[in-house]
Design an enzyme around this catalytic site. Structure first.
Site, PDB file in Angstrom:
ATOM      1  N   ASP A 146       9.364   2.875  -1.125  1.00 55.68           N
ATOM      2  CA  ASP A 146       8.378   3.554  -0.280  1.00 55.68           C
ATOM      3  C   ASP A 146       8.737   3.234   1.172  1.00 55.68           C
ATOM      4  O   ASP A 146       8.384   2.169   1.682  1.00 55.68           O
ATOM      5  CB  ASP A 146       6.968   3.094  -0.630  1.00 55.68           C
ATOM      6  CG  ASP A 146       5.942   3.751   0.276  1.00 55.68           C
ATOM      7  OD1 ASP A 146       4.727   3.520   0.067  1.00 55.68           O
ATOM      8  OD2 ASP A 146       6.332   4.479   1.218  1.00 55.68           O
ATOM      9  N   TYR A 152       0.856  -1.196   0.000  1.00 57.24           N
ATOM     10  CA  TYR A 152       0.000   0.000   0.000  1.00 57.24           C
ATOM     11  C   TYR A 152       0.883   1.233   0.000  1.00 57.24           C
ATOM     12  O   TYR A 152       1.851   1.301   0.765  1.00 57.24           O
ATOM     13  CB  TYR A 152      -0.909  -0.010   1.233  1.00 57.24           C
ATOM     14  CG  TYR A 152      -1.770   1.215   1.401  1.00 57.24           C
ATOM     15  CD1 TYR A 152      -1.531   2.131   2.437  1.00 57.24           C
ATOM     16  CD2 TYR A 152      -2.834   1.482   0.540  1.00 57.24           C
ATOM     17  CE1 TYR A 152      -2.325   3.258   2.598  1.00 57.24           C
ATOM     18  CE2 TYR A 152      -3.637   2.610   0.700  1.00 57.24           C
ATOM     19  CZ  TYR A 152      -3.384   3.492   1.741  1.00 57.24           C
ATOM     20  OH  TYR A 152      -4.169   4.608   1.896  1.00 57.24           O
ATOM     21  N   LYS A 186       5.319   9.515   8.281  1.00 60.91           N
ATOM     22  CA  LYS A 186       5.223   9.059   9.671  1.00 60.91           C
ATOM     23  C   LYS A 186       6.347   9.617  10.564  1.00 60.91           C
ATOM     24  O   LYS A 186       6.301  10.767  10.969  1.00 60.91           O
ATOM     25  CB  LYS A 186       5.136   7.533   9.675  1.00 60.91           C
ATOM     26  CG  LYS A 186       3.891   7.044   8.883  1.00 60.91           C
ATOM     27  CD  LYS A 186       3.766   5.549   8.865  1.00 60.91           C
ATOM     28  CE  LYS A 186       2.729   5.094   7.856  1.00 60.91           C
ATOM     29  NZ  LYS A 186       1.362   5.070   8.370  1.00 60.91           N
TER      30      LYS A 186
HETATM   31  P1  KE4 Z   1      -0.580   8.494   4.360  1.00 64.43           P
HETATM   32  O1  KE4 Z   1      -1.176   9.134   3.114  1.00 64.43           O
HETATM   33  O2  KE4 Z   1      -1.610   7.689   5.127  1.00 64.43           O
HETATM   34  O3  KE4 Z   1       0.170   9.480   5.234  1.00 64.43           O
HETATM   35  O4  KE4 Z   1       0.552   7.467   3.877  1.00 64.43           O
HETATM   36  C1  KE4 Z   1       0.220   6.489   2.928  1.00 64.43           C
HETATM   37  C2  KE4 Z   1       1.204   5.342   3.035  1.00 64.43           C
HETATM   38  C3  KE4 Z   1       2.210   5.247   2.087  1.00 64.43           C
HETATM   39  N1  KE4 Z   1       3.116   4.244   2.127  1.00 64.43           N
HETATM   40  C4  KE4 Z   1       3.077   3.315   3.110  1.00 64.43           C
HETATM   41  C5  KE4 Z   1       4.100   2.215   3.117  1.00 64.43           C
HETATM   42  C6  KE4 Z   1       2.070   3.363   4.106  1.00 64.43           C
HETATM   43  O5  KE4 Z   1       2.028   2.410   5.069  1.00 64.43           O
HETATM   44  C7  KE4 Z   1       1.119   4.403   4.080  1.00 64.43           C
HETATM   45  C8  KE4 Z   1       0.005   4.517   5.102  1.00 64.43           C
HETATM   46  N2  KE4 Z   1      -0.034   3.499   6.095  1.00 64.43           N
HETATM   47  C9  KE4 Z   1      -1.320   3.233   6.670  1.00 64.43           C
HETATM   48  C10 KE4 Z   1      -1.203   2.098   7.692  1.00 64.43           C
HETATM   49  N3  KE4 Z   1      -0.605   0.935   7.194  1.00 64.43           N
HETATM   50  C11 KE4 Z   1      -1.923   4.447   7.276  1.00 64.43           C
HETATM   51  C12 KE4 Z   1      -3.074   4.194   8.223  1.00 64.43           C
HETATM   52  C13 KE4 Z   1      -4.359   4.679   7.639  1.00 64.43           C
HETATM   53  O6  KE4 Z   1      -4.585   4.513   6.415  1.00 64.43           O
HETATM   54  O7  KE4 Z   1      -5.160   5.200   8.439  1.00 64.43           O
END
Ligand code: KE4
Length: 424
Positions: free
Chosen positions: A239, A144, A267
């Site tokens: 990523d 993801y 993060k």
């Molecule tokens: P954000 O747009 O949520 O800040 O980041 C997206 C993203 C991009 N790349 C990786 C490897 C990620 O894990 C994420 C977002 N992670 C999720 C949890 N696995 C965010 C939690 C959520 O969607 O509320």
């Protein structure tokens, strides 16, 4: 467990926001209970609005490597606030953060700050397309990278042809430029390159997959991705939104010794504030506006409050690199406890752990790819989740997420958690 106030808030929230939440996973949809509304957090604990306290292994999905409300991070944020929240103009803090990032992750010769991991990956892909002049991207099933249209896809009926949308609202045409391979399956990547000769701009990969649960790259897989992209004039995008500053100051690329062309961070880099970054080779990043023709912008990008949180967080990590050894040891102890529980009770359980990241999969299979991860019994996971929650342990409300250990997780709290795991 009394959750009356949370339930009341949830009832109101559902009328105001889709599912009552601002991100779907928070709705506890796969664990069969109403979400908890959090009142505050401190160190390794969070407290809900009914006063229940929990040892927190979600850590806001990764940012919380120093624990909640770290006094020095809060101090930096508060001070920044008094100087003005945002100007839409450069500040020296962006220079400081960009230099810190490059110091820790030398492949990021030049960076651009944005506000979310989604923005970072979307922009990195645009930069890769602008640099190569090619349109297609390879991603991996189960990885993801945020919710930009072109990444919400799944393999088409014949995986080697076009992908199809994996979300409402995504035009089929957007999905067609994204090809889907299988993590740890070199042949699935080779076939896509053979079938899309000279059309692939980049591979984007979580070097350690953490969005199907934690799945490690098998020996040689990342080297293979590095080689096949270089051999085919495509770029390699790591990523590292989760692994950046999580596996170490240099992230997964330092851990595995692979140099990607572009990297995305999120993060931890923002210390819990809305902050993410993409960057890498200077010759690629100089294609980004205003220098180059790849447009990307953002009102709050690199704002002084978020950059202050990120700077202080990274400085604290740099000042005590022993943090990484400590949180890895604690994660190893948790992994051992899950394995002991499985042996003691005969529960089908497979544990993957690397650094301070781990996942307990409720399956009897080895989990080294997407198929292994989805073989897990999600009902068993939901029961586990609720047992842990009722015992004061807050783990991810989904089998397909990671467990995060922070520097605030004390040995005593790890012992408490182990006791709950063994006697659940
Ligand atoms: P954000 O747009 O949520 O800040 O980041 C997206 C993203 C991009 N790349 C990786 C490897 C990620 O894990 C994420 C977002 N992670 C999720 C949890 N696995 C965010 C939690 C959520 O969607 O509320």
């Amino acid at each position: 467990m009394n959750t009356r106030k949370s339930d009341e808030l949830y009832k109101v929230a559902k009328d105001l926001m889709p599912g009552g939440v601002n991100s779907p996973v928070r709705a506890f949809g796969s664990v069969g209970r109403n979400p908890l509304f959090i009142d505050h957090g401190k160190g390794d604990r969070i407290y809900d609005v009914d006063g229940n306290g929990y040892i927190d292994y979600v850590c806001s999905w990764g940012p919380g490597i120093l624990g909640h409300a770290h006094p020095e991070v809060i101090e930096a944020v508060v001070k920044a606030c008094y100087d003005g929240l945002t100007f839409g103009a450069p500040t020296g803090k962006e220079n400081q953060l960009a230099a810190l990032i490059r110091e820790c992750i030398p492949s990021m010769e030049m960076v651009r700050m944005v506000n979310s991991g989604t923005e970072a990956t979307m922009s990195a892909i645009r930069a890769a397309r602008g640099y190569t002049g090619r349109d297609k991207i390879i991603k991996f099933k189960g990885c993801y990278h945020g919710h930009s249209d072109g990444l919400l896809v799944q393999a088409g009926s014949a995986a080697l042809t076009q992908s199809v949308p994996d979300s409402g609202g995504v035009p089929a045409s957007y999905a067609q430029q994204t090809l889907v391979a299988l993590f740890n399956d070199e042949d699935s990547v080779r076939e896509l390159f053979e079938n899309n000769k000279d059309e692939i701009a980049a591979i984007i990969v979580e070097p350690v997959a953490a969005n199907m649960g934690v799945v490690l790259p098998q020996d040689g897989f990342l080297t293979f991705l590095r080689d096949i992209t270089s051999d085919n004039g495509a770029l390699l995008i790591f990523d590292e939104v989760i692994t950046g500053f999580r596996l170490g100051l240099g992230g997964a690329q330092e851990w595995f010794g692979i140099k990607p062309d572009l990297t995305t961070l999120g993060k931890i880099v923002g210390g819990g504030m809305p902050m993410a970054v993409y960057g890498g080779r200077r010759d690629i990043m100089e294609k980004v506006a205003p220098v180059g023709k790849v447009y990307q912008a953002g009102t709050l990008s690199g704002n002084p409050v978020a950059t202050s949180a990120g700077i202080r967080t990274i400085e604290l990590l740099q000042s005590d690199p022993g943090i990484y050894t400590r949180i890895e040891e604690r994660a190893k102890r948790l992994a051992a406890a899950f394995r002991e529980y499985a042996k003691k009770t005969g529960t089908p359980l497979h544990v993957n752990q690397i650094g301070s990241l781990l996942s307990a999969f409720f399956t009897g299979q080895d989990v080294h790819d997407y198929a292994g991860a989805v073989s897990s019994d999600t009902d068993a996971y939901a029961k586990y989740f609720n047992r842990m929650l009722e015992s004061g342990i807050y783990v991810a409300p989904s089998q397909f997420e990671a467990m995060f250990v922070s520097n605030a997780h004390t040995e005593e709290d790890i012992d408490t958690t182990i006791n709950v795991i063994l006697n659940q």
